[in-house]
Write an enzyme that holds these catalytic residues in place. Structure first.
Site, PDB file in Angstrom:
ATOM      1  N   SER A   1      74.056   3.084 103.962  1.00 20.10           N
ATOM      2  CA  SER A   1      72.950   2.406 104.757  1.00 20.10           C
ATOM      3  C   SER A   1      72.346   2.035 103.705  1.00 20.10           C
ATOM      4  CB  SER A   1      73.280   2.395 106.287  1.00 20.10           C
ATOM      5  OG  SER A   1      72.260   3.814 106.458  1.00 20.10           O
ATOM      6  N   LYS A   2      70.776   1.213 103.950  1.00 19.34           N
ATOM      7  CA  LYS A   2      69.961   1.665 103.807  1.00 19.34           C
ATOM      8  C   LYS A   2      69.266   2.930 103.698  1.00 19.34           C
ATOM      9  CE  LYS A   2      67.347  -2.391 101.633  1.00 19.34           C
ATOM     10  NZ  LYS A   2      67.270  -2.910 100.491  1.00 19.34           N
TER      11      LYS A   2
END
Ligand code: GLU
Length: 524
Positions: A255-256
């Site tokens: 994810s980010k």
């Protein structure tokens, strides 16, 4: 039979790292086998369709250098390659009619409220959720006719077999078994007449002669529907290859938090496509030896085999990407590096990325200012237009120390700024300029060398070294540090950087003299 693989993105958003991995595996596999790579745009979900998304795919795939043998932008024998256009041509209507005629699909007329009530009932009674037939799976033809005559909207659903074990063959995982009684009847044609992904993708995989379906592990749960569709039509299913999920170093789904997930952001950050492809290929694929570096894409193509894809999650390790990128940079000439940097700045996304960059720094860390990062790289390129040879020498020195092309902006800055705008790190000056009784004499010596020709325009690094070491020998100091460090701080403003003698040879006497004169005013 020649290998035919497809990359089939839905244009609903950005092109992320996971999708790049899929298309890269498709590409490596197709090239390794002398097969074909097809791009198919799966745009039948008009509610999620995003026109900018297709452009994003095109831009990203162009940048990474993955070319397709067939697709909407190159054409091919199975055109059109956009599913909305295929739907308009009636391709799916023909096949759904056949499936209905065979008794494997049926019209279902429930309203959304009825479906909602069904769901509530299932929840209250702790039944499996989903549509397992409702009022329509076994409805009489008369009842169906009447509903059509009334003009009731309907969807067409796949009539999943019941009381059956469905076995999907997956190349990486082998047999995957599903109990058909747990599988609701999915919608194949929506109320607006558009096919769903399940239906359109499988019909197209068949019509386009796809031999292997490579896709992310998240599609495993839909694979029994797909497998069953092939069976219902009596078609030979393709070989399914569900690639392992990508996780961050902490083992959690990427994810980010782990870094950028949009592929173009890696470009903007100064990672080169060759390094990124090398890196991505190794996530979930093991070449079978310890090799990690593939400088030449042909070698990667030759080494690639889908049999060596791993079922376990693949780890996304930013440090490794940085290392692979830095390694490539060190194999390039300064001219090649500068050309890459210029190309990077010419990409609109690079400028947008840094102008809109919002850092989320770790506690106690200074946030990165995107505009400053961009400004430094732009300044480097501007200076290269004015004095290319000088900038190339600076790049050559900094090449050893960077992980990305963007790093050159900051790393080369001290070489290329005007002498009177060099920034001095206050910690560096406090340490090496304050209370150092020997430094004024050292600065006198450096100035004299610039004036008397000891440091000339073409003096090589070794002669700078000899001169400074001779001075050290006559200075009475017992360590070289008190000579080297103040000199470095005077010339670069900081305590870290490339080799002192090398950087002096690049700066040359004029700059050395000016900078020493300025540093002298800071002594206390
Ligand atoms: N259109 C699907 C997606 O967006 C493709 C899934 C598949 O490869 O079957 O990922």
């Amino acid at each position: 039979m020649s290998v035919r693989v497809r990359f089939a993105p839905s244009p609903t958003g950005l092109l992320h790292v996971g999708a790049l991995r899929t298309v890269l595996f498709d590409y490596l596999f197709a090239r390794n086998k002398g097969g074909q790579l097809i791009l198919r745009i799966e745009d039948t979900d008009r509610t999620r369709y995003n026109p900018e998304s297709e452009q994003e795919f095109v831009d990203t795939l162009r940048w990474v250098g993955i070319q397709f043998d067939e697709g909407p932008h190159v054409g091919g024998p199975h055109a059109p390659y956009r599913q909305s256009e295929r739907a308009a041509e009636g391709i799916y209507a023909k096949w759904i009619a056949e499936l209905e005629a065979k008794g494997h699909a049926y019209k279902a007329f429930e309203t959304s409220q009825e479906l909602e009530e069904m769901r509530e009932f299932q929840q209250i009674n702790k039944q499996p959720l989903g549509y397992f037939g409702g009022d329509w799976r076994d409805a009489s033809p008369e009842k169906v006719e009447a509903a059509i005559a009334e003009g009731k909207p309907y969807v067409i659903r796949q009539k999943m077999p019941r009381d059956k074990k469905i076995v999907v063959q997956d190349l990486i995982r082998g047999r995957i078994e599903f109990d058909s009684n747990t599988l609701p009847d999915p919608v194949l044609i929506k109320a607006d007449g558009m096919p769903t992904y399940h239906f359109a993708a499988m019909v197209d995989d068949h019509l386009m002669g796809i031999t292997h379906v490579l896709r992310g592990e998240e599609w495993i749960s839909t694979s029994p529907y797909h497998w069953t569709l092939f069976e219902m039509f009596g078609w030979q299913p393709p070989i399914f290859v569900h690639c392992p999920v990508i996780v961050g170093k902490d083992g959690k789904k990427l994810s980010k938090r782990h870094g950028a997930t949009r592929v173009l952001d890696y470009m903007a950050q100064g990672y080169m496509k060759g390094a990124l492809k090398n890196f991505i290929a190794l996530i979930g694929w093991a070449p079978g030896d310890d090799r990690e570096v593939y400088e030449d894409e042909q070698e990667l193509i030759q080494a690639f085999s889908i049999e060596r894809l791993q079922p376990s999650p693949g780890q996304f390790d930013m440090e490794k990407l940085r290392w692979l990128n830095g390694h490539r940079i060190r194999l390039m000439s300064p001219e090649e590096i500068l050309a890459e940097i210029e190309g990077l700045l010419a990409e609109a996304h690079t400028v947008q990325y840094w102008e809109n960059f919002v850092d989320e720094p770790m506690p106690n860390q200074k946030p990165i200012d995107g505009k400053e990062v961009l400004g430094k790289v732009q300044f480097l390129v501007k200076r290269a237009h004015e004095d290319r040879d000088y900038v190339l020498k600076a790049i050559k020195e900094e090449r050893e120390r960077v992980g990305s092309l963007v790093d050159f902006g900051d790393a080369c800055e001290f070489f290329i700024v005007a002498d009177d705008s060099l920034n001095y790190d206050p910690k560096a000056t406090a340490k090496w300029f304050t209370g150092q009784a020997h430094v004024p004499a050292l600065f006198d010596f450096l100035t004299a060398c610039c004036e008397n020709g000891t440091f000339g325009a073409d003096t090589p690094a070794e002669e700078y070294e000899n001169a400074i070491k001779d001075y050290f020998a006559s200075s009475g100091l017992d360590k070289l540090g008190p000579i080297v460090h103040p000199t470095r701080v005077a010339l670069t403003g900081k305590t870290v950087g490339p080799g002192l003698f090398e950087l002096m040879a690049v700066l040359g006497p004029e700059r050395i003299k000016n900078r020493v004169a300025r540093a002298r005013t800071m002594l206390s």
